[in-house]
Design a protein around this motif. Structure first.
Motif, PDB file in Angstrom:
ATOM      1  N   PHE A   1      -4.033   9.245  -0.773  1.00 28.17           N
ATOM      2  CA  PHE A   1      -4.197   7.814  -0.575  1.00 28.17           C
ATOM      3  C   PHE A   1      -3.096   7.431   0.650  1.00 28.17           C
ATOM      4  O   PHE A   1      -3.292   6.859   1.530  1.00 28.17           O
ATOM      5  CB  PHE A   1      -4.036   7.017  -1.653  1.00 28.17           C
ATOM      6  CG  PHE A   1      -4.014   5.514  -1.523  1.00 28.17           C
ATOM      7  CD1 PHE A   1      -5.198   4.999  -1.272  1.00 28.17           C
ATOM      8  CD2 PHE A   1      -2.968   4.708  -1.315  1.00 28.17           C
ATOM      9  CE1 PHE A   1      -5.457   3.483  -1.077  1.00 28.17           C
ATOM     10  CE2 PHE A   1      -3.048   3.232  -1.248  1.00 28.17           C
ATOM     11  CZ  PHE A   1      -4.070   3.011  -0.998  1.00 28.17           C
ATOM     12  N   TYR A   2      -2.045   7.836   0.355  1.00 28.41           N
ATOM     13  CA  TYR A   2      -0.689   7.552   0.912  1.00 28.41           C
ATOM     14  C   TYR A   2      -0.545   8.358   2.250  1.00 28.41           C
ATOM     15  O   TYR A   2       0.162   8.032   3.432  1.00 28.41           O
ATOM     16  CB  TYR A   2       0.550   7.391   0.163  1.00 28.41           C
ATOM     17  CG  TYR A   2       1.248   8.664  -0.125  1.00 28.41           C
ATOM     18  CD1 TYR A   2       1.851   9.638   0.839  1.00 28.41           C
ATOM     19  CD2 TYR A   2       1.157   9.294  -1.674  1.00 28.41           C
ATOM     20  CE1 TYR A   2       2.433  10.814   0.143  1.00 28.41           C
ATOM     21  CE2 TYR A   2       1.713  10.306  -2.007  1.00 28.41           C
ATOM     22  CZ  TYR A   2       2.360  11.276  -1.215  1.00 28.41           C
ATOM     23  OH  TYR A   2       2.893  12.356  -1.295  1.00 28.41           O
TER      24      TYR A   2
ATOM     25  N   VAL B   1      -3.629  10.473  -5.510  1.00 30.37           N
ATOM     26  CA  VAL B   1      -2.516   9.548  -4.940  1.00 30.37           C
ATOM     27  C   VAL B   1      -1.815  10.103  -3.739  1.00 30.37           C
ATOM     28  O   VAL B   1      -1.874   9.242  -2.514  1.00 30.37           O
ATOM     29  CB  VAL B   1      -1.570   9.439  -6.097  1.00 30.37           C
ATOM     30  CG1 VAL B   1      -0.183   8.635  -5.564  1.00 30.37           C
ATOM     31  CG2 VAL B   1      -1.928   8.943  -7.279  1.00 30.37           C
ATOM     32  N   THR B   2      -1.784  11.416  -3.560  1.00 31.05           N
ATOM     33  CA  THR B   2      -1.283  11.712  -2.258  1.00 31.05           C
ATOM     34  C   THR B   2      -2.210  11.593  -1.156  1.00 31.05           C
ATOM     35  O   THR B   2      -1.970  11.242  -0.010  1.00 31.05           O
ATOM     36  CB  THR B   2      -0.691  13.563  -2.366  1.00 31.05           C
ATOM     37  OG1 THR B   2      -0.181  13.678  -3.587  1.00 31.05           O
ATOM     38  CG2 THR B   2      -0.385  13.870  -1.187  1.00 31.05           C
TER      39      THR B   2
ATOM     40  N   GLN C   1      -2.376  13.536  -9.094  1.00 35.69           N
ATOM     41  CA  GLN C   1      -1.589  13.712  -8.099  1.00 35.69           C
ATOM     42  C   GLN C   1      -2.111  13.969  -6.685  1.00 35.69           C
ATOM     43  O   GLN C   1      -1.833  13.332  -5.480  1.00 35.69           O
ATOM     44  CB  GLN C   1      -0.583  15.007  -8.291  1.00 35.69           C
ATOM     45  CG  GLN C   1       0.203  14.817  -9.528  1.00 35.69           C
ATOM     46  CD  GLN C   1       1.022  16.089  -9.688  1.00 35.69           C
ATOM     47  OE1 GLN C   1       1.215  16.931  -8.599  1.00 35.69           O
ATOM     48  NE2 GLN C   1       1.278  16.230 -10.886  1.00 35.69           N
TER      49      GLN C   1
ATOM     50  N   THR D   1      -3.876   5.289   3.981  1.00 37.11           N
ATOM     51  CA  THR D   1      -2.891   4.321   4.269  1.00 37.11           C
ATOM     52  C   THR D   1      -2.726   4.200   5.855  1.00 37.11           C
ATOM     53  O   THR D   1      -2.798   3.427   6.479  1.00 37.11           O
ATOM     54  CB  THR D   1      -1.579   4.433   3.717  1.00 37.11           C
ATOM     55  OG1 THR D   1      -1.770   4.158   2.155  1.00 37.11           O
ATOM     56  CG2 THR D   1      -0.765   3.327   4.226  1.00 37.11           C
TER      57      THR D   1
ATOM     58  N   LEU E   1       0.484  -1.362   0.000  1.00 42.83           N
ATOM     59  CA  LEU E   1      -0.191  -0.142   0.124  1.00 42.83           C
ATOM     60  C   LEU E   1       0.883   1.401  -0.078  1.00 42.83           C
ATOM     61  O   LEU E   1       0.693   2.410  -0.642  1.00 42.83           O
ATOM     62  CB  LEU E   1      -0.891  -0.031   1.008  1.00 42.83           C
ATOM     63  CG  LEU E   1      -2.249  -1.111   1.372  1.00 42.83           C
ATOM     64  CD1 LEU E   1      -2.852  -0.913   2.719  1.00 42.83           C
ATOM     65  CD2 LEU E   1      -3.156  -0.899   0.060  1.00 42.83           C
TER      66      LEU E   1
ATOM     67  N   GLY F   1       3.347   1.119  -3.076  1.00 42.73           N
ATOM     68  CA  GLY F   1       2.730   1.250  -4.337  1.00 42.73           C
ATOM     69  C   GLY F   1       2.263   2.799  -4.751  1.00 42.73           C
ATOM     70  O   GLY F   1       2.524   3.140  -5.859  1.00 42.73           O
ATOM     71  N   SER F   2       1.684   3.259  -3.826  1.00 43.81           N
ATOM     72  CA  SER F   2       1.082   4.812  -4.187  1.00 43.81           C
ATOM     73  C   SER F   2       2.212   5.703  -4.045  1.00 43.81           C
ATOM     74  O   SER F   2       2.634   6.664  -5.068  1.00 43.81           O
ATOM     75  CB  SER F   2       0.345   5.158  -3.084  1.00 43.81           C
ATOM     76  OG  SER F   2       0.883   4.947  -1.566  1.00 43.81           O
ATOM     77  N   VAL F   3       3.153   5.492  -3.177  1.00 42.19           N
ATOM     78  CA  VAL F   3       4.444   6.385  -3.266  1.00 42.19           C
ATOM     79  C   VAL F   3       5.153   6.411  -4.427  1.00 42.19           C
ATOM     80  O   VAL F   3       5.760   7.518  -5.048  1.00 42.19           O
ATOM     81  CB  VAL F   3       5.178   6.333  -2.022  1.00 42.19           C
ATOM     82  CG1 VAL F   3       6.422   7.331  -2.172  1.00 42.19           C
ATOM     83  CG2 VAL F   3       4.446   6.590  -0.808  1.00 42.19           C
TER      84      VAL F   3
ATOM     85  N   THR G   1       4.252   5.390  -7.462  1.00 45.52           N
ATOM     86  CA  THR G   1       3.481   5.887  -8.552  1.00 45.52           C
ATOM     87  C   THR G   1       3.739   7.274  -8.428  1.00 45.52           C
ATOM     88  O   THR G   1       3.656   7.894  -9.796  1.00 45.52           O
ATOM     89  CB  THR G   1       2.068   5.586  -8.146  1.00 45.52           C
ATOM     90  OG1 THR G   1       1.903   4.122  -8.254  1.00 45.52           O
ATOM     91  CG2 THR G   1       0.936   6.064  -9.318  1.00 45.52           C
ATOM     92  N   MET G   2       3.790   7.912  -7.504  1.00 42.64           N
ATOM     93  CA  MET G   2       3.803   9.490  -7.570  1.00 42.64           C
ATOM     94  C   MET G   2       5.077  10.161  -7.942  1.00 42.64           C
ATOM     95  O   MET G   2       5.290  11.101  -8.494  1.00 42.64           O
ATOM     96  CB  MET G   2       3.282   9.758  -6.193  1.00 42.64           C
ATOM     97  CG  MET G   2       3.381  11.502  -6.018  1.00 42.64           C
ATOM     98  SD  MET G   2       1.936  12.023  -7.013  1.00 42.64           S
ATOM     99  CE  MET G   2       1.773  13.712  -6.745  1.00 42.64           C
TER     100      MET G   2
END
Length: 294
Positions: A253-254, A250-251, A247, A258, A226, A229-231, A233-234
Protein backbone atom coordinates in the motif's frame (compact mmCIF):
# COMPACT_ATOMS: atom_id res chain seq x y z
CA UNK A 1 1.39 -12.73 -15.77
CA UNK A 2 -1.73 -11.23 -14.20
CA UNK A 3 0.34 -9.65 -11.42
CA UNK A 4 2.90 -8.47 -13.97
CA UNK A 5 0.26 -6.74 -16.09
CA UNK A 6 -1.54 -5.18 -13.10
CA UNK A 7 1.61 -3.78 -11.49
CA UNK A 8 3.10 -2.73 -14.84
CA UNK A 9 0.00 -0.62 -15.52
CA UNK A 10 0.08 0.72 -11.94
CA UNK A 11 3.76 1.64 -12.27
CA UNK A 12 3.27 3.39 -15.61
CA UNK A 13 0.27 5.36 -14.29
CA UNK A 14 2.31 6.37 -11.24
CA UNK A 15 5.18 7.60 -13.41
CA UNK A 16 2.84 9.43 -15.78
CA UNK A 17 0.81 11.08 -13.00
CA UNK A 18 3.78 12.33 -10.99
CA UNK A 19 5.72 13.33 -14.12
CA UNK A 20 2.68 15.35 -15.24
CA UNK A 21 2.76 17.34 -11.99
CA UNK A 22 6.53 17.91 -12.33
CA UNK A 23 6.07 19.14 -15.91
CA UNK A 24 3.15 21.38 -14.94
CA UNK A 25 5.12 23.03 -12.12
CA UNK A 26 8.19 23.44 -14.35
CA UNK A 27 6.34 24.82 -17.39
CA UNK A 28 3.61 27.00 -15.88
CA UNK A 29 4.89 30.34 -14.57
CA UNK A 30 1.83 30.67 -12.31
CA UNK A 31 3.00 27.64 -10.32
CA UNK A 32 6.48 29.01 -9.59
CA UNK A 33 5.59 29.53 -5.94
CA UNK A 34 6.99 27.70 -2.89
CA UNK A 35 3.83 25.59 -2.46
CA UNK A 36 3.97 24.19 -5.99
CA UNK A 37 7.77 23.99 -6.16
CA UNK A 38 7.67 21.77 -3.09
CA UNK A 39 4.85 19.75 -4.66
CA UNK A 40 6.90 19.28 -7.84
CA UNK A 41 9.86 18.06 -5.81
CA UNK A 42 7.59 15.74 -3.86
CA UNK A 43 6.18 14.26 -7.08
CA UNK A 44 9.68 13.66 -8.46
CA UNK A 45 10.58 12.06 -5.14
CA UNK A 46 7.61 9.71 -5.58
CA UNK A 47 8.98 8.64 -8.97
CA UNK A 48 12.35 7.80 -7.40
CA UNK A 49 10.66 6.10 -4.44
CA UNK A 50 8.51 3.73 -6.48
CA UNK A 51 11.32 2.99 -8.96
CA UNK A 52 13.54 1.52 -6.24
CA UNK A 53 11.28 -1.53 -5.84
CA UNK A 54 8.64 -1.99 -8.56
CA UNK A 55 10.95 -2.72 -11.56
CA UNK A 56 12.70 -5.45 -9.58
CA UNK A 57 9.34 -6.84 -8.48
CA UNK A 58 8.14 -6.88 -12.10
CA UNK A 59 11.31 -8.71 -13.17
CA UNK A 60 10.71 -11.32 -10.45
CA UNK A 61 7.22 -11.98 -11.80
CA UNK A 62 8.80 -13.15 -15.07
CA UNK A 63 11.95 -14.74 -13.65
CA UNK A 64 12.31 -18.30 -12.40
CA UNK A 65 15.32 -17.62 -10.17
CA UNK A 66 14.06 -14.49 -8.34
CA UNK A 67 17.47 -13.83 -6.80
CA UNK A 68 19.15 -10.66 -5.56
CA UNK A 69 22.73 -10.23 -4.39
CA UNK A 70 23.55 -9.36 -0.81
CA UNK A 71 24.89 -5.95 -1.87
CA UNK A 72 21.96 -5.38 -4.24
CA UNK A 73 19.50 -6.19 -1.46
CA UNK A 74 20.99 -3.64 0.92
CA UNK A 75 21.31 -1.03 -1.83
CA UNK A 76 17.57 -1.42 -2.47
CA UNK A 77 16.91 -1.31 1.29
CA UNK A 78 18.96 1.91 1.64
CA UNK A 79 17.46 3.82 -1.28
CA UNK A 80 13.87 2.71 -0.69
CA UNK A 81 13.81 3.73 2.97
CA UNK A 82 15.92 6.86 2.37
CA UNK A 83 13.38 8.07 -0.19
CA UNK A 84 10.60 7.07 2.22
CA UNK A 85 12.28 9.08 4.98
CA UNK A 86 12.58 12.03 2.57
CA UNK A 87 8.83 11.78 1.93
CA UNK A 88 8.15 12.19 5.63
CA UNK A 89 10.36 15.28 5.80
CA UNK A 90 8.79 16.74 2.65
CA UNK A 91 5.31 16.34 4.13
CA UNK A 92 6.58 18.27 7.18
CA UNK A 93 8.05 21.01 4.98
CA UNK A 94 4.81 21.29 2.99
CA UNK A 95 2.82 21.52 6.25
CA UNK A 96 5.18 24.27 7.46
CA UNK A 97 4.67 26.15 4.19
CA UNK A 98 0.87 25.98 4.59
CA UNK A 99 1.19 27.15 8.20
CA UNK A 100 3.16 30.23 7.14
CA UNK A 101 0.84 31.00 4.21
CA UNK A 102 -2.37 30.80 6.26
CA UNK A 103 -1.29 31.89 9.75
CA UNK A 104 1.15 34.63 8.65
CA UNK A 105 -0.03 35.70 5.17
CA UNK A 106 1.43 39.23 5.37
CA UNK A 107 4.88 38.00 6.39
CA UNK A 108 4.83 34.93 4.14
CA UNK A 109 6.69 36.47 1.15
CA UNK A 110 9.40 37.82 3.44
CA UNK A 111 9.82 34.52 5.32
CA UNK A 112 9.41 31.95 2.54
CA UNK A 113 12.03 33.43 0.25
CA UNK A 114 13.56 31.64 -2.72
CA UNK A 115 16.67 31.01 -0.63
CA UNK A 116 14.68 29.39 2.20
CA UNK A 117 12.53 27.35 -0.21
CA UNK A 118 15.66 26.04 -1.96
CA UNK A 119 17.26 25.19 1.38
CA UNK A 120 14.16 23.33 2.58
CA UNK A 121 13.92 21.43 -0.72
CA UNK A 122 17.59 20.39 -0.46
CA UNK A 123 17.11 19.37 3.18
CA UNK A 124 14.12 17.23 2.20
CA UNK A 125 16.21 15.37 -0.39
CA UNK A 126 19.37 14.85 1.68
CA UNK A 127 18.02 14.14 5.17
CA UNK A 128 16.84 10.58 4.52
CA UNK A 129 20.11 9.55 2.88
CA UNK A 130 22.07 10.75 5.89
CA UNK A 131 19.80 9.31 8.59
CA UNK A 132 19.34 5.87 7.03
CA UNK A 133 23.06 5.12 6.92
CA UNK A 134 22.81 3.99 10.57
CA UNK A 135 20.02 1.35 10.22
CA UNK A 136 21.53 -0.06 7.01
CA UNK A 137 24.99 -0.28 8.60
CA UNK A 138 23.62 -2.03 11.70
CA UNK A 139 21.49 -4.61 9.87
CA UNK A 140 24.15 -5.36 7.22
CA UNK A 141 26.64 -6.27 9.97
CA UNK A 142 24.45 -9.12 11.24
CA UNK A 143 25.47 -12.70 10.43
CA UNK A 144 23.48 -14.43 7.69
CA UNK A 145 24.39 -18.09 7.80
CA UNK A 146 21.02 -19.85 7.55
CA UNK A 147 18.15 -19.52 5.11
CA UNK A 148 18.64 -16.97 2.34
CA UNK A 149 15.00 -16.76 1.28
CA UNK A 150 13.35 -13.38 1.92
CA UNK A 151 9.62 -13.91 2.27
CA UNK A 152 8.81 -10.50 0.83
CA UNK A 153 8.79 -8.65 -2.48
CA UNK A 154 11.36 -6.07 -1.30
CA UNK A 155 14.40 -6.16 0.97
CA UNK A 156 12.47 -5.06 4.02
CA UNK A 157 14.41 -4.84 7.33
CA UNK A 158 11.92 -6.99 9.26
CA UNK A 159 12.33 -10.18 7.18
CA UNK A 160 16.05 -9.41 6.78
CA UNK A 161 16.56 -9.39 10.55
CA UNK A 162 14.45 -12.55 10.80
CA UNK A 163 16.98 -14.31 8.51
CA UNK A 164 19.92 -13.42 10.71
CA UNK A 165 21.42 -16.22 12.79
CA UNK A 166 23.10 -13.80 15.21
CA UNK A 167 21.46 -12.23 18.23
CA UNK A 168 19.86 -9.07 16.87
CA UNK A 169 17.90 -7.85 19.90
CA UNK A 170 19.98 -4.69 20.24
CA UNK A 171 19.73 -3.98 16.51
CA UNK A 172 15.96 -4.48 16.58
CA UNK A 173 15.59 -2.11 19.54
CA UNK A 174 17.77 0.56 17.91
CA UNK A 175 15.94 0.21 14.59
CA UNK A 176 12.48 0.30 16.19
CA UNK A 177 13.46 3.30 18.32
CA UNK A 178 14.81 5.09 15.24
CA UNK A 179 11.57 4.46 13.33
CA UNK A 180 9.37 5.49 16.22
CA UNK A 181 11.23 8.76 16.86
CA UNK A 182 11.21 9.65 13.16
CA UNK A 183 7.57 8.79 12.46
CA UNK A 184 6.09 10.15 15.68
CA UNK A 185 8.26 13.29 15.48
CA UNK A 186 7.35 14.14 11.89
CA UNK A 187 3.69 13.23 12.36
CA UNK A 188 3.40 15.38 15.50
CA UNK A 189 5.05 18.30 13.68
CA UNK A 190 2.42 18.04 10.94
CA UNK A 191 -0.43 17.73 13.45
CA UNK A 192 0.74 20.80 15.38
CA UNK A 193 1.14 22.77 12.14
CA UNK A 194 -2.39 21.95 11.03
CA UNK A 195 -3.86 22.54 14.48
CA UNK A 196 -2.50 26.10 14.27
CA UNK A 197 -3.82 26.36 10.71
CA UNK A 198 -7.32 25.26 11.77
CA UNK A 199 -7.39 27.79 14.64
CA UNK A 200 -6.33 30.51 12.21
CA UNK A 201 -8.89 29.47 9.56
CA UNK A 202 -11.72 29.47 12.10
CA UNK A 203 -10.99 33.14 12.78
CA UNK A 204 -11.50 34.06 9.10
CA UNK A 205 -14.83 35.95 8.94
CA UNK A 206 -15.96 34.97 5.42
CA UNK A 207 -17.17 31.49 4.54
CA UNK A 208 -15.46 31.77 1.14
CA UNK A 209 -12.11 32.47 2.79
CA UNK A 210 -12.51 29.52 5.11
CA UNK A 211 -13.42 27.21 2.24
CA UNK A 212 -10.45 28.35 0.16
CA UNK A 213 -8.03 27.92 3.07
CA UNK A 214 -9.31 24.43 3.88
CA UNK A 215 -9.23 23.39 0.22
CA UNK A 216 -5.51 24.22 -0.05
CA UNK A 217 -4.79 21.98 2.95
CA UNK A 218 -7.20 19.10 2.30
CA UNK A 219 -5.11 17.41 -0.40
CA UNK A 220 -1.98 17.49 1.73
CA UNK A 221 -3.81 16.13 4.77
CA UNK A 222 -5.20 13.19 2.77
CA UNK A 223 -1.68 12.30 1.57
CA UNK A 224 -0.34 12.59 5.14
CA UNK A 225 -3.03 10.23 6.47
CA UNK A 226 -2.44 7.67 3.71
CA UNK A 227 1.34 7.69 4.09
CA UNK A 228 1.74 7.89 7.86
CA UNK A 229 -1.27 5.66 8.55
CA UNK A 230 0.20 2.74 6.63
CA UNK A 231 3.83 3.29 7.64
CA UNK A 232 3.09 3.69 11.35
CA UNK A 233 0.92 0.57 11.26
CA UNK A 234 3.93 -1.33 9.97
CA UNK A 235 6.92 0.09 11.82
CA UNK A 236 5.93 2.22 14.81
CA UNK A 237 5.18 -0.61 17.25
CA UNK A 238 8.43 -2.07 18.56
CA UNK A 239 8.30 -5.77 19.34
CA UNK A 240 4.95 -6.42 17.67
CA UNK A 241 4.96 -9.49 15.45
CA UNK A 242 2.65 -9.11 12.48
CA UNK A 243 1.72 -11.89 10.02
CA UNK A 244 3.87 -11.93 6.91
CA UNK A 245 0.89 -11.54 4.60
CA UNK A 246 -0.25 -8.48 6.55
CA UNK A 247 3.26 -7.00 6.27
CA UNK A 248 3.25 -7.50 2.50
CA UNK A 249 -0.16 -5.91 2.04
CA UNK A 250 0.74 -2.84 4.13
CA UNK A 251 4.11 -2.49 2.38
CA UNK A 252 2.38 -2.79 -0.99
CA UNK A 253 0.00 0.00 0.00
CA UNK A 254 2.60 2.60 1.01
CA UNK A 255 5.19 1.62 -1.62
CA UNK A 256 2.94 1.24 -4.70
CA UNK A 257 -0.64 2.41 -4.10
CA UNK A 258 0.07 5.69 -2.27
CA UNK A 259 2.45 7.05 -4.99
CA UNK A 260 -0.28 6.21 -7.54
CA UNK A 261 -2.99 8.08 -5.61
CA UNK A 262 -0.98 11.21 -4.79
CA UNK A 263 -1.17 12.84 -8.27
CA UNK A 264 -4.92 12.19 -8.39
CA UNK A 265 -5.43 13.71 -4.95
CA UNK A 266 -3.42 16.85 -5.69
CA UNK A 267 -4.73 17.43 -9.22
CA UNK A 268 -8.42 16.64 -8.67
CA UNK A 269 -8.77 18.93 -5.63
CA UNK A 270 -6.65 21.81 -6.92
CA UNK A 271 -8.04 24.16 -9.57
CA UNK A 272 -4.66 25.77 -10.29
CA UNK A 273 -3.04 22.38 -10.86
CA UNK A 274 -5.87 21.22 -13.14
CA UNK A 275 -5.61 24.42 -15.17
CA UNK A 276 -1.82 24.08 -15.41
CA UNK A 277 -2.06 20.47 -16.57
CA UNK A 278 -4.58 21.45 -19.24
CA UNK A 279 -2.40 24.35 -20.40
CA UNK A 280 0.79 22.31 -20.47
CA UNK A 281 -0.57 19.30 -22.34
CA UNK A 282 -3.70 20.36 -24.23
CA UNK A 283 -2.39 23.86 -24.85
CA UNK A 284 0.80 22.53 -26.44
CA UNK A 285 -1.24 20.05 -28.45
CA UNK A 286 -3.45 22.84 -29.83
CA UNK A 287 -0.41 24.99 -30.62
CA UNK A 288 1.30 22.10 -32.39
CA UNK A 289 -1.87 21.42 -34.42
CA UNK A 290 -2.20 25.07 -35.44
CA UNK A 291 1.46 25.22 -36.48
CA UNK A 292 0.97 22.09 -38.56
CA UNK A 293 -1.98 23.73 -40.38
CA UNK A 294 0.02 26.91 -40.97
Amino acid sequence: MVYFVVFSVTYMLTLMGNAAIVCAVFCDQHLHTPMYILLGNFSFLEICYVTTTVPNMLANFLSETKTITFVGCFVQFYFFFSFGCDEGFYLCIMAFDRYLAICHPLHYPAIMTTHLCTGLAAFGWLSGFVLFIIPVALISQLSYCGSNIIDHFICDPVPLMALSCSKSHTTKIIYSTFNTIFMVGTFMFILISYALVIFSVLRIPSATGKRKAFSTCASHLIVVILFFGSVMTMYARPGSEKPLEFQKVVTLFYSVITPLLNPLIYSLRNKDMKAALQNVFFGKLICSTNEAHL
